[in-house]
Design an enzyme around this catalytic site. Structure first.
Site, PDB file in Angstrom:
ATOM      1  N   THR A   9     -58.846  64.538 -64.814  1.00  0.00           N
ATOM      2  CA  THR A   9     -60.238  64.065 -64.809  1.00  0.00           C
ATOM      3  C   THR A   9     -61.223  65.234 -64.800  1.00  0.00           C
ATOM      4  O   THR A   9     -62.246  65.206 -65.480  1.00  0.00           O
ATOM      5  CB  THR A   9     -60.487  63.147 -63.593  1.00  0.00           C
ATOM      6  OG1 THR A   9     -59.504  62.131 -63.611  1.00  0.00           O
ATOM      7  CG2 THR A   9     -61.860  62.508 -63.624  1.00  0.00           C
ATOM      8  N   GLU A  65     -62.493  61.289 -53.886  1.00  0.00           N
ATOM      9  CA  GLU A  65     -62.746  61.593 -55.299  1.00  0.00           C
ATOM     10  C   GLU A  65     -63.247  63.024 -55.460  1.00  0.00           C
ATOM     11  O   GLU A  65     -62.946  63.687 -56.455  1.00  0.00           O
ATOM     12  CB  GLU A  65     -63.771  60.616 -55.894  1.00  0.00           C
ATOM     13  CG  GLU A  65     -63.277  59.186 -56.017  1.00  0.00           C
ATOM     14  CD  GLU A  65     -62.202  59.014 -57.090  1.00  0.00           C
ATOM     15  OE1 GLU A  65     -61.243  59.798 -57.118  1.00  0.00           O
ATOM     16  OE2 GLU A  65     -62.309  58.054 -57.871  1.00  0.00           O
TER      17      GLU A  65
END
Ligand code: ADP
Length: 311
Positions: free
Chosen positions: A184, A131
């Site tokens: 994101t 991530e």
């Protein structure tokens, strides 16, 4: 057991679950992505093929490569090597935890292939490294539920502590993914760095009540708690007709919902499959009218997390 090759199935996830920004996540049975991990004679990690998305094969630019590399570096035997094939079923930048699903699958699959017996919390930590490269944030609200299954609450990031919450049995999720890519990293930048006290109070009330609703299987309380004062007000303007869509979904019976992760996917929870289907019809009708291509999913909560199958 000497496993040579493993097929890995990793679920999509709804991060935030509306009010739990960076702390709540829910795993889904649909969509699921696949990966094949194979032991190799060459040390290190090699991504051989990627189907279904344009993503880098270069291992240090792909979350799968980064996670596997972190695990290999952690092990005393520096001759180990792994080859990977990735079958992307969850579109990157969809808000359905595409990078999280890849990171979770890579971490669980490697642990299985090498028989390393890492604890679930250690596997989550490895997956967080993926991530980090995908969106410069080690958030765990996608990778934790993808690994553990069900609904996860990240109680603390430092030290990492994840609490598994009970999944309400009678919940169906409807998710629409309009084909507009929201990165994101960019979606995080629109968030204000500070939160006012009155907002923090309202948000805490909703997160606490939502957790309680999961335990009590109280869908009325769940419905009242699905309100977000932090991310939704600033992110929803980039999702076409978000407010109208939400209102209409509730009219046909949805309990509530919001933006999945950082969007553009929108999810709604319902307590019956036929309501979830009516919600889907209403979402589809709106985006067809707007001529926005989309995917639609109706799913129950995935309670198993990443699954591995070996030959
Ligand atoms: P989502 O919104 O679905 O959670 P993200 O925005 O978190 O998706 O992640 C997508 C970003 O991560 C993209 O910039 C993509 O290029 C990058 N990325 C790198 N490797 C992967 C991978 N294996 N799967 C998905 N995204 C990846």
């Amino acid at each position: 057991m000497n496993v040579k090759e493993v097929k890995v199935y990793s679920p999509a996830t709804i991060a935030n679950v509306t009010c739990g920004f960076d702390v709540l996540g829910m795993a889904l049975n649909e969509p699921v992505e696949k990966m094949v991990l194979r032991k190799s004679h060459y040390p290190g990690v090699k991504i051989c093929k990627i189907f279904g998305a344009e993503l880098p094969l270069q291992y240090d630019k792909n979350v799968v490569g980064v996670v596997i590399d972190k695990i290999l570096q952690h092990l005393p035997n520096n001759k180990l090597g792994i080859e990977v094939e990735i079958y992307k079923n969850i579109k990157p930048g969809s808000g359905l935890g595409s990078s999280g699903s890849s990171a979770a699958g890579a971490a669980v699959g490697t642990n299985f292939l090498l028989g390393t017996n890492f604890k679930p919390i250690e596997i989550i930590r490895f997956a967080q490294e993926g991530e980090k490269i995908a969106c410069d944030s080690m958030h765990a609200d996608n990778v934790a539920p993808a690994i553990l299954g069900g609904i996860s609450l990240v109680r603390s990031y430092c030290p990492l502590e994840v609490v598994s919450l009970p999944s309400p049995k009678k919940i169906w999720a409807t998710i629409i993914h309009p084909h507009l890519e929201i990165n994101t990293l960019e979606a995080r930048k629109v968030l204000k760095p500070e939160i006012k006290r009155d907002i923090a109070i309202k948000q805490c009330g909703n997160v606490g009540a939502l957790v309680s609703a999961f335990y009590r299987e109280d869908n009325c309380l769940l419905s009242r708690s699905l309100v977000d004062y932090i991310a939704e007000p600033v992110r929803s303007p980039s999702i076409p007709e978000f407010d109208e869509m939400k209102r209409e979904c509730k009219k046909v019976g949805a309990l509530g919902g919001g933006i999945s992760g950082s969007g553009p996917s929108v999810f709604m929870l319902s307590e019956a499959k036929d309501t979830a289907q009516k919600v889907a019809n209403s979402m589809i009708k709106r985006y067809n009218k707007l001529k926005i291509d989309h995917n639609i999913y109706i799913s129950t909560i995935n309670n198993t997390g990443v699954k591995c199958m070996f030959k």
